[in-house]
Write an enzyme that holds these catalytic residues in place. Structure first.
Site, PDB file in Angstrom:
ATOM      1  N   CYS A  21     -29.928  -0.376 -11.148  1.00 54.14           N
ATOM      2  CA  CYS A  21     -29.563  -0.868  -9.816  1.00 54.14           C
ATOM      3  C   CYS A  21     -28.054  -0.152  -9.390  1.00 54.14           C
ATOM      4  O   CYS A  21     -26.940  -0.118 -10.068  1.00 54.14           O
ATOM      5  CB  CYS A  21     -29.245  -2.471 -10.175  1.00 54.14           C
ATOM      6  SG  CYS A  21     -28.192  -3.195  -8.746  1.00 54.14           S
TER       7      CYS A  21
ATOM      8  N   CYS B  29     -25.226  -2.082  -7.840  1.00 56.60           N
ATOM      9  CA  CYS B  29     -24.535  -2.981  -9.037  1.00 56.60           C
ATOM     10  C   CYS B  29     -23.504  -2.018  -9.667  1.00 56.60           C
ATOM     11  O   CYS B  29     -22.405  -2.461 -10.135  1.00 56.60           O
ATOM     12  CB  CYS B  29     -25.453  -3.488  -9.993  1.00 56.60           C
ATOM     13  SG  CYS B  29     -26.866  -4.456  -9.446  1.00 56.60           S
ATOM     14  N   ASP B  30     -23.980  -0.758 -10.081  1.00 54.93           N
ATOM     15  CA  ASP B  30     -23.235   0.072 -11.026  1.00 54.93           C
ATOM     16  C   ASP B  30     -22.744   1.327 -10.311  1.00 54.93           C
ATOM     17  O   ASP B  30     -22.118   2.230 -11.005  1.00 54.93           O
ATOM     18  CB  ASP B  30     -24.029   0.331 -12.315  1.00 54.93           C
ATOM     19  CG  ASP B  30     -24.491  -1.096 -13.082  1.00 54.93           C
ATOM     20  OD1 ASP B  30     -23.727  -1.994 -13.036  1.00 54.93           O
ATOM     21  OD2 ASP B  30     -25.908  -1.231 -13.523  1.00 54.93           O
TER      22      ASP B  30
END
Length: 309
Positions: free
Chosen positions: A133, A136-137
């Site tokens: 992701c 997300c990261d």
């Protein structure tokens, strides 16, 4: 007894819930462990949803869907469905807490999850430098170099997203051609800090106690090994369908599935088992697009209403 049990709260499940309840079904419950919206809520940029002229995040796109669906009577049970069986004309839906609910019909809209690539170090460093992701990261690698593994739309779209955050992105693909849409590829090639590393196989991801420190790839023709010293690796090599709820005790499935485990449906989203429907990424030939999943959900709901009579 439920008129309809919807398993999954993504675009397909929410749309089915909206159409089913607005269409007259009184007892409709959607089983979803987390907040409704589905995996699209993790997407950084969406610019191809009809009617939405501006680029927005998946979270923003899905923000109003649950409220709209529940306005007509859809109930959300924050629980995971572990198993579905059929006894006579009735489905028995078992949740993770052991509770069993009966339903006249069931819609499987569980979607799919990112597939593991299977290279050395993937499991060891997953969550410690290996991610699926970028939204997300990606922030953790601001100003740093990262690698993206894959050659489809998701891989290339996320490489473009990361190129805006990271100093450099290595796009690692086992072939020298991509499976993505031409416009997506064109967008990627216009990014000056994306380097294409093609026709290679991932040998391993390595690191230390702190996490990933690099990635080794082997050229498929020359077998030359190249070392990419990156602290972050993002893997996008396909998805596995979440068909566990319809798996039976003997290892068979409640309905027909193909070799990949995707549920076989007709144009009405019907499966081989009367009263059981499937929609979205869990079904065969799914386009893996929000608008298509939503269309599946609407189609399924209309036909479920007809089936119940």
């Amino acid at each position: 007894m439920l008129d309809l049990a919807i398993i999954g709260g993504g675009p397909a499940g929410l749309t089915a819930g909206l159409y089913a309840t607005r269409g007259g079904l009184k007892n409709v419950t959607m089983f979803e462990m987390g907040m409704p919206g589905g995996q699209i809520t993790g997407s950084s940029e969406i610019e191809n949803y009809p009617g939405q002229g501006e680029i927005m995040s998946g979270m923003d796109l899905m923000a109003n869907w649950p409220e709209q669906a529940m306005k007509f009577g859809l109930k959300h049970e924050m629980n995971q469905v572990s198993n579905v069986v059929k006894e006579g004309d009735i489905f028995k839906v078992t949740t993770a807490d052991g509770n069993i609910q009966e339903a006249k019909t069931v819609l499987l809209a569980t979607g799919s999850v990112p597939r593991r690539a299977g290279f050395k170090g993937e499991n060891e460093f997953f969550g410690r430098g290996i991610s699926t992701c970028a939204t997300c990261d990606g922030f953790f690698y601001k100003g740093k170099e990262v690698a993206v593994i894959g050659g489809g739309d998701s891989a290339i779209e996320e490489a473009v997203y990361l190129s805006k955050i990271c100093s450099k992105v290595y796009l690692v693909h086992r072939r020298d051609t991509y499976r993505a849409a031409p416009s997506t590829i064109e967008h990627m090639k216009a990014c000056e800090n994306i380097e294409e590393v093609t026709n290679v196989m991932v040998e391993e991801v390595y690191g230390d106690a702190m996490g990933v420190t690099g990635l080794k790839v082997k050229n498929r023709e020359t077998e030359e090994i190249r070392d990419l010293p990156v602290p972050g690796v993002f893997v996008f090599v396909g998805r596995d369908v979440l068909n566990e709820p319809i798996k039976q005790e003997d290892g068979s499935f409640l309905c027909d599935v193909n070799e990949q485990g995707e549920v076989i449906v007709d144009l009405k989203m019907k499966t081989s088992t009367p009263g059981l429907y499937a929609a979205g990424d869990v079904r065969i030939d799914a386009a893996k697009q929000v608008v298509c999943a939503a269309g599946d959900g609407a189609t399924a709901a209309v036909n479920i209403i007809e089936y119940i009579g």
